[in-house]
Design a protein around this motif. Sequence first.
Motif, short mmCIF file in Angstrom:
data_model
loop_
_atom_site.label_atom_id
_atom_site.label_comp_id
_atom_site.label_asym_id
_atom_site.label_seq_id
_atom_site.Cartn_x
_atom_site.Cartn_y
_atom_site.Cartn_z
N VAL A 69 0.77 -1.12 -0.08
CA VAL A 69 -0.05 0.02 -0.03
C VAL A 69 0.92 1.52 0.01
O VAL A 69 0.70 2.17 -0.93
N LYS A 70 1.88 1.25 0.62
CA LYS A 70 3.01 2.31 0.88
C LYS A 70 3.51 2.44 -0.67
O LYS A 70 3.65 3.93 -1.07
N ALA A 71 3.86 1.73 -1.22
CA ALA A 71 4.61 1.75 -2.62
C ALA A 71 3.38 2.13 -3.65
O ALA A 71 3.69 2.77 -4.46
N GLU A 72 2.23 1.91 -3.49
CA GLU A 72 1.13 2.04 -4.30
C GLU A 72 0.90 3.74 -4.11
O GLU A 72 0.69 4.52 -5.21
N SER A 73 1.09 3.98 -2.90
CA SER A 73 0.71 5.55 -2.62
C SER A 73 1.70 6.35 -3.27
O SER A 73 1.68 7.43 -3.53
N GLU A 74 3.07 5.91 -2.92
CA GLU A 74 4.37 6.73 -3.35
C GLU A 74 4.11 6.88 -4.91
O GLU A 74 4.52 7.74 -5.48
#
Length: 68
Positions: A31-36
């Motif tokens: 989820v963090k990678a997608e938001s970045e």
Amino acid sequence: MKNGFSMIELIFVIVVLGILSAVAIPKLAAVKAESEQADLNKTTQSPNDNGVSTNADFPNTIYTAPTE
């Protein structure tokens, strides 16, 4: 009557928490990678994508009020 928890109960809770964290941590990383990536996509858009007008939307001359 006994007070507190047995060793088996404590080990069971620790194992369950370990399994939950093993499932949750990779999901949170994804989820963090997608938001970045979404943030990068947002900041690299062209100005026209954000509603900014171009020079073609305005006349080439400056309006001056008629003089009497």
